[in-house]
Write a protein that holds these residues in place. Structure first.
Motif, PDB file in Angstrom:
ATOM      1  N   HIS A  30      -7.067  -7.376   0.400  1.00  0.00           N
ATOM      2  CA  HIS A  30      -6.599  -7.511   1.821  1.00  0.00           C
ATOM      3  C   HIS A  30      -6.316  -6.335   2.552  1.00  0.00           C
ATOM      4  N   ALA A  31      -5.608  -5.338   1.852  1.00  0.00           N
ATOM      5  CA  ALA A  31      -5.381  -3.978   2.506  1.00  0.00           C
ATOM      6  C   ALA A  31      -6.676  -3.262   2.342  1.00  0.00           C
TER       7      ALA A  31
ATOM      8  N   SER B 276      -3.705 -12.018  -8.499  1.00  0.00           N
ATOM      9  CA  SER B 276      -2.684 -12.070  -7.240  1.00  0.00           C
ATOM     10  C   SER B 276      -2.780 -10.544  -6.499  1.00  0.00           C
ATOM     11  N   ARG B 277      -2.390  -9.580  -7.657  1.00  0.00           N
ATOM     12  CA  ARG B 277      -2.393  -8.200  -7.344  1.00  0.00           C
ATOM     13  C   ARG B 277      -3.483  -7.803  -6.696  1.00  0.00           C
ATOM     14  N   ARG B 278      -4.886  -8.039  -7.271  1.00  0.00           N
ATOM     15  CA  ARG B 278      -5.977  -7.496  -6.871  1.00  0.00           C
ATOM     16  C   ARG B 278      -6.620  -8.022  -5.456  1.00  0.00           C
TER      17      ARG B 278
ATOM     18  N   ARG C 223      -4.386  -8.847  -3.453  1.00  0.00           N
ATOM     19  CA  ARG C 223      -3.712  -8.228  -2.282  1.00  0.00           C
ATOM     20  C   ARG C 223      -4.273  -6.900  -1.925  1.00  0.00           C
ATOM     21  N   LYS C 224      -4.490  -6.215  -3.145  1.00  0.00           N
ATOM     22  CA  LYS C 224      -5.207  -4.709  -2.749  1.00  0.00           C
ATOM     23  C   LYS C 224      -6.569  -5.351  -1.808  1.00  0.00           C
TER      24      LYS C 224
ATOM     25  N   LEU D 295      -6.152 -17.954  -3.629  1.00  0.00           N
ATOM     26  CA  LEU D 295      -5.358 -16.610  -3.270  1.00  0.00           C
ATOM     27  C   LEU D 295      -5.999 -16.169  -2.041  1.00  0.00           C
TER      28      LEU D 295
ATOM     29  N   GLU E 117      -4.682 -18.023   0.551  1.00  0.00           N
ATOM     30  CA  GLU E 117      -3.414 -17.546   0.752  1.00  0.00           C
ATOM     31  C   GLU E 117      -3.060 -16.192   1.407  1.00  0.00           C
ATOM     32  N   TYR E 118      -4.027 -15.445   1.232  1.00  0.00           N
ATOM     33  CA  TYR E 118      -3.707 -14.087   1.869  1.00  0.00           C
ATOM     34  C   TYR E 118      -4.593 -14.069   3.266  1.00  0.00           C
TER      35      TYR E 118
END
Length: 251
Positions: A224-225, A217-219, A221-222, A176, A179-180
């Motif tokens: 990355h932000a 996946s959600r974490r 993504r966070k 992941l 991926e990000y």
């Protein structure tokens, strides 16, 4: 024409039709036999396998490739079965796949596709693993120190179902991150697994990132932000906690 004459013509016609297939089969059989004899006395030698070349730059232990090559030389290039050789090569964990190509002039090329390491697992010693968690033996040289390190698995844990499950989580997180858009070689120092929780240690800053035990996946993504927002800061936080649904703890 009398009925008797009609019957005679019908019988003659049936006999003629019944004989036609044999007139075709006999010449075909003769040609096939001739080809078989020519192959046996002339073509067999020309189709004999004279060279097997292995590609991929992989040295397997115990002269394994040399022994396999010797077992193939002299056999028919077009009909020799390569499944047994393939199975023997795939027994070596450093090999991911094998591709054979038959060439003219009695040659077969064998391409060995090597497993690529994505991380190191720290135990009694460092071992390289690929994206499937397969340990890649090192027959020569040292492990690639530029890879991220998976820690928290004790000695022998990779052979146990629980340890394999923990490693699978670490590899999912690593996938992941790629991926990000994270570069593990440049931004990630360590992936630590402990009691089903996954934690990251960022390179250079030493920041600890807590991901919890699920919903990676959600974490990521966070992360990355948050990472983008903190990228211009002079001092990175010591902790980024992403385990909570509606908040991110930065300390």
């Amino acid at each position: 024409m009398s009925p008797r004459s009609n019957r005679k013509m019908a019988v003659k016609s049936k006999r003629t039709r019944g004989a036609l297939p044999w007139k075709r089969i006999v010449p075909v059989a003769g040609v096939a036999l001739t080809c078989a004899l020519l192959y046996h006395y002339v073509g067999a030698d020309r189709l004999a396998l004279r060279e097997v070349e292995f590609h991929g730059g992989i040295d397997l232990p115990g002269d394994s490739l040399r022994v396999m090559k010797a077992s193939l030389i002299g056999k028919n290039t077009m009909t020799v079965s390569l499944s047994g050789i393939r199975e023997r090569i795939l027994q070596f964990p450093e090999i991911r796949d094998v591709v054979f190509k038959r060439r003219l002039m009695g040659r077969i090329d064998c391409y060995l596709l090597q497993r690529k390491p994505v991380a190191l697992v720290a135990g009694e010693r460092f071992v390289e693993i690929d994206g499937e968690g397969i340990v890649i033996p090192r027959h020569a040289g040292d492990a690639d120190i530029d890879l991220p390190v998976v820690t928290g698995l004790g000695a022998g844990e990779l052979e146990k179902p629980e340890g394999r499950a923990e490693l699978a989580k670490a590899l999912e997180v690593l996938r992941l991150l790629n991926e990000y858009g994270f570069s593990p070689a440049e931004q990630l120092s360590e992936i630590h697994v402990e009691e089903s929780e996954v934690m990251l240690v960022l390179l250079r800053t030493g920041t600890l990132v807590r991901l919890g035990s699920e919903d990676f996946s959600r974490r990521i993504r966070k992360l990355h932000a948050v990472y983008g927002a903190l990228g211009d800061s002079e001092r990175f936080p010591e902790l980024i906690d992403l385990r909570f649904d509606r908040q991110v703890v930065v300390r």
